[in-house]
Design a protein around this motif. Structure first.
Motif, PDB file in Angstrom:
ATOM      1  N   ILE A   1      10.534  -1.091   8.446  1.00 36.12           N
ATOM      2  CA  ILE A   1      11.181  -0.141   7.554  1.00 36.12           C
ATOM      3  C   ILE A   1      11.297  -0.728   6.145  1.00 36.12           C
ATOM      4  N   TRP A   2      11.610  -2.002   6.087  1.00 29.79           N
ATOM      5  CA  TRP A   2      11.715  -2.675   4.790  1.00 29.79           C
ATOM      6  C   TRP A   2      10.394  -2.598   4.042  1.00 29.79           C
ATOM      7  N   GLU A   3       9.276  -2.838   4.705  1.00 27.46           N
ATOM      8  CA  GLU A   3       7.954  -2.775   4.072  1.00 27.46           C
ATOM      9  C   GLU A   3       7.626  -1.344   3.638  1.00 27.46           C
ATOM     10  N   ILE A   4       8.022  -0.383   4.456  1.00 30.54           N
ATOM     11  CA  ILE A   4       7.774   1.022   4.104  1.00 30.54           C
ATOM     12  C   ILE A   4       8.573   1.404   2.860  1.00 30.54           C
ATOM     13  N   LEU A   5       9.832   0.991   2.804  1.00 29.06           N
ATOM     14  CA  LEU A   5      10.662   1.276   1.632  1.00 29.06           C
ATOM     15  C   LEU A   5      10.121   0.594   0.379  1.00 29.06           C
ATOM     16  N   GLN A   6       9.643  -0.610   0.561  1.00 34.92           N
ATOM     17  CA  GLN A   6       9.073  -1.347  -0.557  1.00 34.92           C
ATOM     18  C   GLN A   6       7.805  -0.646  -1.060  1.00 34.92           C
ATOM     19  N   LEU A   7       6.961  -0.202  -0.125  1.00 40.89           N
ATOM     20  CA  LEU A   7       5.767   0.542  -0.518  1.00 40.89           C
ATOM     21  C   LEU A   7       6.137   1.836  -1.242  1.00 40.89           C
ATOM     22  N   GLN A   8       7.181   2.500  -0.745  1.00 38.61           N
ATOM     23  CA  GLN A   8       7.632   3.746  -1.378  1.00 38.61           C
ATOM     24  C   GLN A   8       8.095   3.484  -2.819  1.00 38.61           C
ATOM     25  N   GLN A   9       8.812   2.377  -3.011  1.00 37.73           N
ATOM     26  CA  GLN A   9       9.250   2.021  -4.358  1.00 37.73           C
ATOM     27  C   GLN A   9       8.051   1.719  -5.260  1.00 37.73           C
ATOM     28  N   GLU A  10       7.073   1.024  -4.706  1.00 40.82           N
ATOM     29  CA  GLU A  10       5.864   0.711  -5.474  1.00 40.82           C
ATOM     30  C   GLU A  10       5.133   1.993  -5.886  1.00 40.82           C
ATOM     31  N   ILE A  11       5.034   2.925  -4.950  1.00 43.00           N
ATOM     32  CA  ILE A  11       4.367   4.197  -5.238  1.00 43.00           C
ATOM     33  C   ILE A  11       5.134   4.962  -6.311  1.00 43.00           C
ATOM     34  N   ASP A  12       6.453   4.976  -6.199  1.00 41.63           N
ATOM     35  CA  ASP A  12       7.269   5.647  -7.205  1.00 41.63           C
ATOM     36  C   ASP A  12       7.113   4.996  -8.577  1.00 41.63           C
ATOM     37  N   HIS A  13       7.099   3.667  -8.580  1.00 36.91           N
ATOM     38  CA  HIS A  13       6.940   2.931  -9.840  1.00 36.91           C
ATOM     39  C   HIS A  13       5.590   3.251 -10.483  1.00 36.91           C
ATOM     40  N   VAL A  14       4.544   3.232  -9.683  1.00 34.12           N
ATOM     41  CA  VAL A  14       3.203   3.537 -10.204  1.00 34.12           C
ATOM     42  C   VAL A  14       3.149   4.979 -10.688  1.00 34.12           C
ATOM     43  N   SER A  15       3.792   5.888  -9.987  1.00 37.96           N
ATOM     44  CA  SER A  15       3.815   7.292 -10.396  1.00 37.96           C
ATOM     45  C   SER A  15       4.514   7.457 -11.748  1.00 37.96           C
ATOM     46  N   VAL A  16       5.605   6.748 -11.938  1.00 34.06           N
ATOM     47  CA  VAL A  16       6.333   6.811 -13.211  1.00 34.06           C
ATOM     48  C   VAL A  16       5.463   6.252 -14.335  1.00 34.06           C
ATOM     49  N   GLN A  17       4.812   5.127 -14.076  1.00 33.39           N
ATOM     50  CA  GLN A  17       3.928   4.540 -15.081  1.00 33.39           C
ATOM     51  C   GLN A  17       2.785   5.501 -15.424  1.00 33.39           C
ATOM     52  N   LYS A  18       2.219   6.103 -14.398  1.00 33.73           N
ATOM     53  CA  LYS A  18       1.111   7.031 -14.613  1.00 33.73           C
ATOM     54  C   LYS A  18       1.574   8.227 -15.438  1.00 33.73           C
ATOM     55  N   LYS A  19       2.748   8.742 -15.134  1.00 26.78           N
ATOM     56  CA  LYS A  19       3.297   9.879 -15.877  1.00 26.78           C
ATOM     57  C   LYS A  19       3.492   9.509 -17.344  1.00 26.78           C
TER      58      LYS A  19
ATOM     59  N   GLU B   1      -8.702   4.427 -19.056  1.00 23.73           N
ATOM     60  CA  GLU B   1      -9.009   3.368 -18.084  1.00 23.73           C
ATOM     61  C   GLU B   1      -7.739   2.905 -17.370  1.00 23.73           C
ATOM     62  N   GLN B   2      -6.641   2.767 -18.120  1.00 23.18           N
ATOM     63  CA  GLN B   2      -5.378   2.351 -17.516  1.00 23.18           C
ATOM     64  C   GLN B   2      -4.898   3.385 -16.505  1.00 23.18           C
ATOM     65  N   ILE B   3      -5.049   4.653 -16.840  1.00 23.04           N
ATOM     66  CA  ILE B   3      -4.647   5.714 -15.917  1.00 23.04           C
ATOM     67  C   ILE B   3      -5.487   5.658 -14.644  1.00 23.04           C
ATOM     68  N   GLU B   4      -6.773   5.470 -14.808  1.00 21.94           N
ATOM     69  CA  GLU B   4      -7.655   5.373 -13.636  1.00 21.94           C
ATOM     70  C   GLU B   4      -7.310   4.151 -12.787  1.00 21.94           C
ATOM     71  N   GLU B   5      -6.974   3.062 -13.462  1.00 20.44           N
ATOM     72  CA  GLU B   5      -6.587   1.840 -12.751  1.00 20.44           C
ATOM     73  C   GLU B   5      -5.301   2.076 -11.956  1.00 20.44           C
ATOM     74  N   LEU B   6      -4.331   2.742 -12.564  1.00 16.95           N
ATOM     75  CA  LEU B   6      -3.084   3.058 -11.857  1.00 16.95           C
ATOM     76  C   LEU B   6      -3.345   4.002 -10.687  1.00 16.95           C
ATOM     77  N   GLU B   7      -4.278   4.896 -10.856  1.00 19.57           N
ATOM     78  CA  GLU B   7      -4.627   5.812  -9.759  1.00 19.57           C
ATOM     79  C   GLU B   7      -5.199   5.031  -8.570  1.00 19.57           C
ATOM     80  N   SER B   8      -6.038   4.039  -8.862  1.00 22.22           N
ATOM     81  CA  SER B   8      -6.591   3.238  -7.769  1.00 22.22           C
ATOM     82  C   SER B   8      -5.500   2.390  -7.101  1.00 22.22           C
ATOM     83  N   VAL B   9      -4.549   1.872  -7.898  1.00 21.23           N
ATOM     84  CA  VAL B   9      -3.428   1.107  -7.330  1.00 21.23           C
ATOM     85  C   VAL B   9      -2.587   2.017  -6.450  1.00 21.23           C
ATOM     86  N   LYS B  10      -2.333   3.223  -6.936  1.00 17.97           N
ATOM     87  CA  LYS B  10      -1.554   4.182  -6.157  1.00 17.97           C
ATOM     88  C   LYS B  10      -2.268   4.515  -4.841  1.00 17.97           C
ATOM     89  N   ASP B  11      -3.573   4.695  -4.904  1.00 21.26           N
ATOM     90  CA  ASP B  11      -4.353   4.966  -3.682  1.00 21.26           C
ATOM     91  C   ASP B  11      -4.256   3.797  -2.704  1.00 21.26           C
TER      92      ASP B  11
END
Length: 144
Positions: free
Chosen positions: A61-79, A37-47
């Motif tokens: 650009i700042w918002e894009i970089l922040q989103l990129q960091q969020e995506i990277d963070h979620v990807s690391v958590q998912k991994k 369930e946590q993995i699925e939840e992280l997948e929805s957050v990543k989406d």
């Protein structure tokens, strides 16, 4: 005369082992489901973050970089959760094997108890039949 299984304590112990194995299997299976369930939840957050990232034309650009960091963070958590999920899957398989073994052992002891009880019943019936036969012979000999 009442039947008393001579290995009742062993049977009770095997039953308790089986129950414990069932509890452990249920617990680890529940952990596996929660992790999934946590993995699925992280997948929805990543989406969600990817959808926000797709709206690049309205972002700075700042918002894009922040989103990129969020995506990277979620990807690391998912991994990390996926690695944990693999470990739990192995543990689930191991607990399932233990449960199968304990169930088979308990079943074997139960069958032994049933066979012992059947043997006891047959022996008791033979004794009873012997007594009835003896009584019939005695009655017959008194008539003559």
């Amino acid at each position: 005369m009442k039947f008393q299984f001579s290995f009742q304590k062993v049977l009770d112990f095997k039953e308790k082992e089986k129950d414990l194995a069932q509890e452990e299997f249920g617990t680890i299976k529940l952990q596996q489901l929660e992790l999934q369930e946590q993995i699925e939840e992280l997948e929805s957050v990543k989406d969600k973050f990817f959808n926000q990232y797709d709206e690049v034309d309205r972002k700075s650009i700042w918002e894009i970089l922040q989103l990129q960091q969020e995506i990277d963070h979620v990807s690391v958590q998912k991994k990390r959760l996926e690695n944990q999920s693999k470990k739990i899957f192995q543990e689930v398989e191991q607990k399932h094997q233990v449960l199968i073994e304990k169930t088979q052992e308990a079943k074997m002891w139960k069958q032994w108890k049933v066979k012992s009880k059947d043997s006891f019943q047959k022996q008791l019936e033979r004794k009873e039949q012997g007594m009835l036969d003896e009584m019939a012979v005695l009655r017959y000999s008194r008539r003559i």
